[in-house]
Structure formats: C-alpha cells, structure tokens
Design a protein around this motif. Structure first.
Motif, PDB file in Angstrom:
ATOM      1  N   ARG A 115       0.820  -1.214   0.000  1.00  0.00           N
ATOM      2  CA  ARG A 115       0.000   0.000   0.000  1.00  0.00           C
ATOM      3  C   ARG A 115       0.851   1.261   0.000  1.00  0.00           C
ATOM      4  O   ARG A 115       0.361   2.339  -0.326  1.00  0.00           O
ATOM      5  CB  ARG A 115      -0.928   0.016   1.214  1.00  0.00           C
ATOM      6  CG  ARG A 115      -1.921  -1.133   1.234  1.00  0.00           C
ATOM      7  CD  ARG A 115      -2.831  -1.025   2.462  1.00  0.00           C
ATOM      8  NE  ARG A 115      -3.696  -2.190   2.578  1.00  0.00           N
ATOM      9  CZ  ARG A 115      -4.858  -2.336   1.953  1.00  0.00           C
ATOM     10  NH1 ARG A 115      -5.296  -1.378   1.156  1.00  0.00           N
ATOM     11  NH2 ARG A 115      -5.583  -3.423   2.115  1.00  0.00           N
ATOM     12  N   SER A 168      -4.019  -0.706  -9.048  1.00  0.00           N
ATOM     13  CA  SER A 168      -4.672   0.403  -8.352  1.00  0.00           C
ATOM     14  C   SER A 168      -6.078   0.633  -8.904  1.00  0.00           C
ATOM     15  O   SER A 168      -7.036   0.845  -8.141  1.00  0.00           O
ATOM     16  CB  SER A 168      -3.832   1.681  -8.482  1.00  0.00           C
ATOM     17  OG  SER A 168      -2.566   1.518  -7.880  1.00  0.00           O
ATOM     18  N   GLU A 177      -8.372  -2.115  -7.692  1.00  0.00           N
ATOM     19  CA  GLU A 177      -8.783  -1.895  -6.300  1.00  0.00           C
ATOM     20  C   GLU A 177      -9.832  -0.795  -6.211  1.00  0.00           C
ATOM     21  O   GLU A 177     -10.793  -0.888  -5.438  1.00  0.00           O
ATOM     22  CB  GLU A 177      -7.554  -1.532  -5.458  1.00  0.00           C
ATOM     23  CG  GLU A 177      -6.531  -2.639  -5.300  1.00  0.00           C
ATOM     24  CD  GLU A 177      -7.040  -3.776  -4.429  1.00  0.00           C
ATOM     25  OE1 GLU A 177      -7.923  -3.500  -3.580  1.00  0.00           O
ATOM     26  OE2 GLU A 177      -6.566  -4.911  -4.594  1.00  0.00           O
ATOM     27  N   ARG A 217     -13.626  -1.185  -4.815  1.00  0.00           N
ATOM     28  CA  ARG A 217     -14.111  -0.341  -3.711  1.00  0.00           C
ATOM     29  C   ARG A 217     -15.396   0.384  -4.109  1.00  0.00           C
ATOM     30  O   ARG A 217     -16.348   0.479  -3.320  1.00  0.00           O
ATOM     31  CB  ARG A 217     -13.025   0.666  -3.323  1.00  0.00           C
ATOM     32  CG  ARG A 217     -13.454   1.656  -2.241  1.00  0.00           C
ATOM     33  CD  ARG A 217     -12.417   2.728  -2.050  1.00  0.00           C
ATOM     34  NE  ARG A 217     -12.049   3.380  -3.297  1.00  0.00           N
ATOM     35  CZ  ARG A 217     -12.792   4.314  -3.888  1.00  0.00           C
ATOM     36  NH1 ARG A 217     -13.957   4.695  -3.372  1.00  0.00           N
ATOM     37  NH2 ARG A 217     -12.400   4.850  -5.033  1.00  0.00           N
ATOM     38  N   ASP A 226      -9.170   6.446  -4.622  1.00  0.00           N
ATOM     39  CA  ASP A 226      -8.839   6.954  -3.294  1.00  0.00           C
ATOM     40  C   ASP A 226      -7.422   6.517  -2.933  1.00  0.00           C
ATOM     41  O   ASP A 226      -6.876   5.572  -3.522  1.00  0.00           O
ATOM     42  CB  ASP A 226      -9.852   6.412  -2.275  1.00  0.00           C
ATOM     43  CG  ASP A 226      -9.722   7.122  -0.936  1.00  0.00           C
ATOM     44  OD1 ASP A 226      -9.103   6.540  -0.033  1.00  0.00           O
ATOM     45  OD2 ASP A 226     -10.243   8.241  -0.810  1.00  0.00           O
ATOM     46  N   THR A 227      -6.838   7.204  -1.982  1.00  0.00           N
ATOM     47  CA  THR A 227      -5.488   6.833  -1.533  1.00  0.00           C
ATOM     48  C   THR A 227      -5.444   5.386  -1.070  1.00  0.00           C
ATOM     49  O   THR A 227      -4.428   4.691  -1.238  1.00  0.00           O
ATOM     50  CB  THR A 227      -5.041   7.759  -0.385  1.00  0.00           C
ATOM     51  OG1 THR A 227      -5.178   9.109  -0.810  1.00  0.00           O
ATOM     52  CG2 THR A 227      -3.597   7.502   0.000  1.00  0.00           C
ATOM     53  N   TYR A 228      -6.541   4.916  -0.522  1.00  0.00           N
ATOM     54  CA  TYR A 228      -6.616   3.535  -0.045  1.00  0.00           C
ATOM     55  C   TYR A 228      -6.454   2.535  -1.185  1.00  0.00           C
ATOM     56  O   TYR A 228      -6.012   1.399  -0.973  1.00  0.00           O
ATOM     57  CB  TYR A 228      -7.976   3.330   0.644  1.00  0.00           C
ATOM     58  CG  TYR A 228      -8.211   1.928   1.135  1.00  0.00           C
ATOM     59  CD1 TYR A 228      -7.696   1.504   2.368  1.00  0.00           C
ATOM     60  CD2 TYR A 228      -8.934   1.014   0.378  1.00  0.00           C
ATOM     61  CE1 TYR A 228      -7.914   0.211   2.815  1.00  0.00           C
ATOM     62  CE2 TYR A 228      -9.152  -0.280   0.819  1.00  0.00           C
ATOM     63  CZ  TYR A 228      -8.642  -0.674   2.046  1.00  0.00           C
ATOM     64  OH  TYR A 228      -8.850  -1.955   2.486  1.00  0.00           O
ATOM     65  N   ASP A 229      -6.797   2.948  -2.421  1.00  0.00           N
ATOM     66  CA  ASP A 229      -6.747   2.037  -3.569  1.00  0.00           C
ATOM     67  C   ASP A 229      -5.346   1.850  -4.134  1.00  0.00           C
ATOM     68  O   ASP A 229      -5.100   0.890  -4.863  1.00  0.00           O
ATOM     69  CB  ASP A 229      -7.650   2.550  -4.693  1.00  0.00           C
ATOM     70  CG  ASP A 229      -9.065   2.790  -4.225  1.00  0.00           C
ATOM     71  OD1 ASP A 229      -9.529   2.028  -3.369  1.00  0.00           O
ATOM     72  OD2 ASP A 229      -9.692   3.750  -4.716  1.00  0.00           O
TER      73      ASP A 229
END
Length: 429
Positions: free
Chosen positions: A157, A169, A172, A176, A232-235
């Motif tokens: 991550r 990415s 993901e 999401r 998103d940054t989470y992805d």
C-alpha cells in the motif's frame, strides 16, 4: 500488423538506422579492413576509430538494363570517331572502363576509388572483438558477499510514485466503488420502486407527503453515489523490490609479462599490444572483470596499469617467480570458489635452466586446478626452448583450459588473440 518507426533524431542529419544496415550488410568487408588496421597500429592508438575502405564493385546495387536484342537507332552528340553503320566495340575491362584500375598510365577512361568511410571507436571495437568471449565463464555458488539483484516482491500500500501499479490500483478502486455503492444502489432502487407504486395509486388514495419524502430520499441517495470517489489513496498499490542474492559471474584476469633482458624492445612492444587488445576486450564486454598486472624478470611484482605498459625495468629470467606471485594473490584476494580465474602470459620462452620444471609443477599442482583458462603466447621466431616443451605437458593434461600459441611478428597478434578467445559452442553457463 503493428509497425514500429524509429523517429529519434540523429546528429547532423545522419541516419543511424541506415548506417547500422550498411555495417551489417558489408560486415565481411569491414571486418577484413579492421583486421588489417589492427595489425598496423601502434600501442598508443589501438582504441581510436578507423577509416576503412570497401571496393566499389562490392557495394554496387542490382539494376535493370535493356537486353542486346532488337534494332535501335542512336544519335550520339559530339561524335567524332564513328560514322553511320560502324559497329561500336564493347569496352574491355571492369569497373570504370579503359584506364580504370590498370597498372600502367592511360590517356582515356575513368574510374572510381574504393568507397571509404570512418568507423567510430565503439563500432571499431565491436568489429575487433566480434565473436570473442572469456572461455568457460561460470556462475559461482552463493557466498557471504555476493552480487545482489533487486527483484519484484509483490505489491504494497505504500511506495514511491514511480513504482505505482496502475492496473492493480484501478482494479482496487473499481472493487471499492462496487462495494461502497452496492447498498446505496439497493436503497435507491427500493425508494424508486416505492415512489412508482405510490404514484400509480388512485389520486384519492395517493399520499402527497409520502411522495415528497421518497423524492427527497432518492435525491439524497443519488448524491451519495456521486460522492463515492473514482480513486482513493486507499486504492493505490505499489510494486515492492527485494534484494535477492545472485550467483556471481565475477572474474579476474592476471596479465603476466616477461620483461627480462632477453625480451628485445620489439618483443615487448608485441607483448604490450597483445595485452592492450586483451584490456580493451575485457573493458568493452565485461563489467565485473578485475585486472591484475604482473611483470617479472628474476623477481615478480604486481604493478599498476601505467607501470605495466611503460616501465623500463629489466633483468634475468625466472618465470616461476611470476607463477608463485599469481598463486599467492589468488589465495589472499580471489578465492576460486567465488571468482572465475584467468591468466594470460607473454614471454619469449627464455628461462633459467632449472626453472621450467618448477613452472610445470606449479601449473599442474596449484594453478590449473583453480583456473578457468590459461593462455600462453611465446613471442619468438626461433625454435622453442624448455619452457614451451614443459608447457606442452600441461596442455596435454588440461587440453580444454590451457592454450599456447606462437607469435613471430606483429601481424600474428590479432589472429592469435582471436584464436585464444574465440567463442566456444559448448560454453558452460
């Protein structure tokens, strides 16, 4: 079908692609010119480029011509030699006609010189060392200090932007968005179905407050769906690198040169040119090859490159002093389990009477069991002496890893060098 077009700019409007095609097409002719250039060069200008020539007849292109048949009438302006009905003799000779390329003088005819062009330093060295390699180069087993290679080790991550995995990415992010929108879309569908059912009722039974409430709920849910970010940054996922130890193909070349009094200046110049070719070859084709320079007369010394090629030290001759020094350096700095070991020796064959037997024993018992390859060149136009005969015994025992050749004059340097280091079909990996 996919076409790749190289549109990279070339210096001074030259075409690098056409130049490479030309070099490849006339490789045999260029290589012959390069070999001649190597033989006539001095030590100091061995690595510069070269102007080479190719006979014009060898670069001619095929063309279509009219056949000899048929009746033709030709008008030749300015003709002073022939009248109508005269038969014109076919020009004799080749190339440019009469007077072209002939040994004697001529008052007529034209011709073309050989086609000449200049090879760059890199192109020249590429032709010089084409088809050569270090024999029996092996990858050694893993040791404590080994070559490290960075390899991909999955995804994480966190990481630097240059190592971002766009495909992963986006995957993901898509997953999401599906997960976050799914319950909202279900609620939206239920609200839309409830609104449609309410609006289908009889106007008398219809509940206006309920319709307003459902429309507000639908609008709120649609805004929630639109608020889900595309990415998103989470992805974000990044490629990770891990240090992986690799088998090492590192090698060391020992250059051993006789500088005793029996080695004339001409012999030393030939030896230096041979070692300079070897030095350029290793420098061009191998990144992990170390060079150890050893000069010897009655005593042997490890020297730097400058002293090896230009020192004027001389003396008697004891070849075993150099072999002992090489063996000691291997024991201290270059363990055979971690290094590919090579030795190239140049001498005139002259040695102390009782020392040649010692050299043979040193090679058979200590050096050859550790070495990948031993190349010995003897620079002499005379009969071989005891050192050569003792080395023949070693060559019989280690036929694949011990090679010996004679150099009579400077013209033998390049052919001998190519023969010693030519590419083997059964090269070990």
């Amino acid at each position: 079908m996919t076409y790749f077009i190289d549109r990279r700019p070339n210096a001074k409007h030259k075409s690098a692609v056409n130049r490479q095609r030309f070099l490849e097409r006339y490789r045999k002719h260029i290589k012959r010119s390069v070999e001649e250039a190597v033989n006539r060069r001095s030590i100091t200008d061995m690595e510069r480029g070269e102007k080479v020539s190719i006979p014009t007849k060898d670069i001619s292109e095929p063309v279509f011509q009219h056949g000899p048949g048929g009746a033709r009438q030709i008008v030749s302006p300015g003709n002073k030699e022939f009248l109508e009905g005269d038969k014109i003799r076919r020009p004799s000779g080749q190339g440019g006609g009469d007077g072209a390329g002939e040994g004697g003088a001529s008052n007529k005819g034209e011709g073309d010189d050989e086609f000449a062009f200049t090879l760059s330093r890199e192109e020249f060295l590429e032709f010089v060392f084409d088809g050569l390699e270090l024999p029996h180069l092996q990858r050694k087993p893993l040791k404590s200090l080994e070559e490290i290679k960075m390899v991909r080790a999955g995804l994480a991550r966190d990481g630097v932007p240059s190592r971002i995995s766009i495909t992963r990415s986006m995957r993901e992010a898509y997953a999401r968005r599906i997960a976050m929108r799914a319950p909202i879309k279900r609620a939206l569908k239920e609200a839309q179905e409830a609104l449609a059912a309410e609006e289908r009722k009889d106007p008398v039974l219809r509940n206006p407050a309920r319709i307003v409430e459902l429309k507000a709920e639908i609008e709120r849910l649609e805004k929630r769906i639109e608020a889900v970010p595309f990415i998103d940054t989470y992805d974000l996922r990044y490629h990770q690198l891990a240090a992986q130890p690799q088998p090492s193909s590192q090698a060391v070349m020992f250059c051993v040169m006789d500088v005793s009094g029996s080695m004339t200046q001409n012999h030393k110049d030939i030896a230096k040119r041979f070692f300079l070719l070897l030095y350029l070859f290793l420098e061009k084709h191998y990144e992990k090859v170390e060079l150890v320079f050893v000069r010897h007369h009655t005593a042997a010394r490890e020297v730097n490159e400058e002293e090896f090629f230009y020192s004027r030290e001389t003396g008697g001759t004891i070849v075993s002093s150099a072999l002992n020094l090489v063996n000691n350096i291997i024991d201290k700095r270059y363990p055979a389990g971690q290094w590919n070991l090579y030795v190239a020796q140049a001498s005139d064959g002259d040695n102390w009477d009782d020392d040649s037997n010692i050299c043979r024993d040193l090679l058979v018992k200590k050096l050859m069991p550790q070495l990948q390859y031993y190349a010995y060149v003897e620079i002499t136009p005379h009969e071989h002496q005891s050192l050569w005969h003792e080395y023949e015994t070693v060559a019989e025992q280690f036929s694949e890893r011990f090679a010996m050749r004679q150099i009579v004059d400077a013209g033998d340097i390049y052919p001998v060098f190519r023969e010693l280091f030519k590419r083997r079909l059964s090269q070990e990996q």
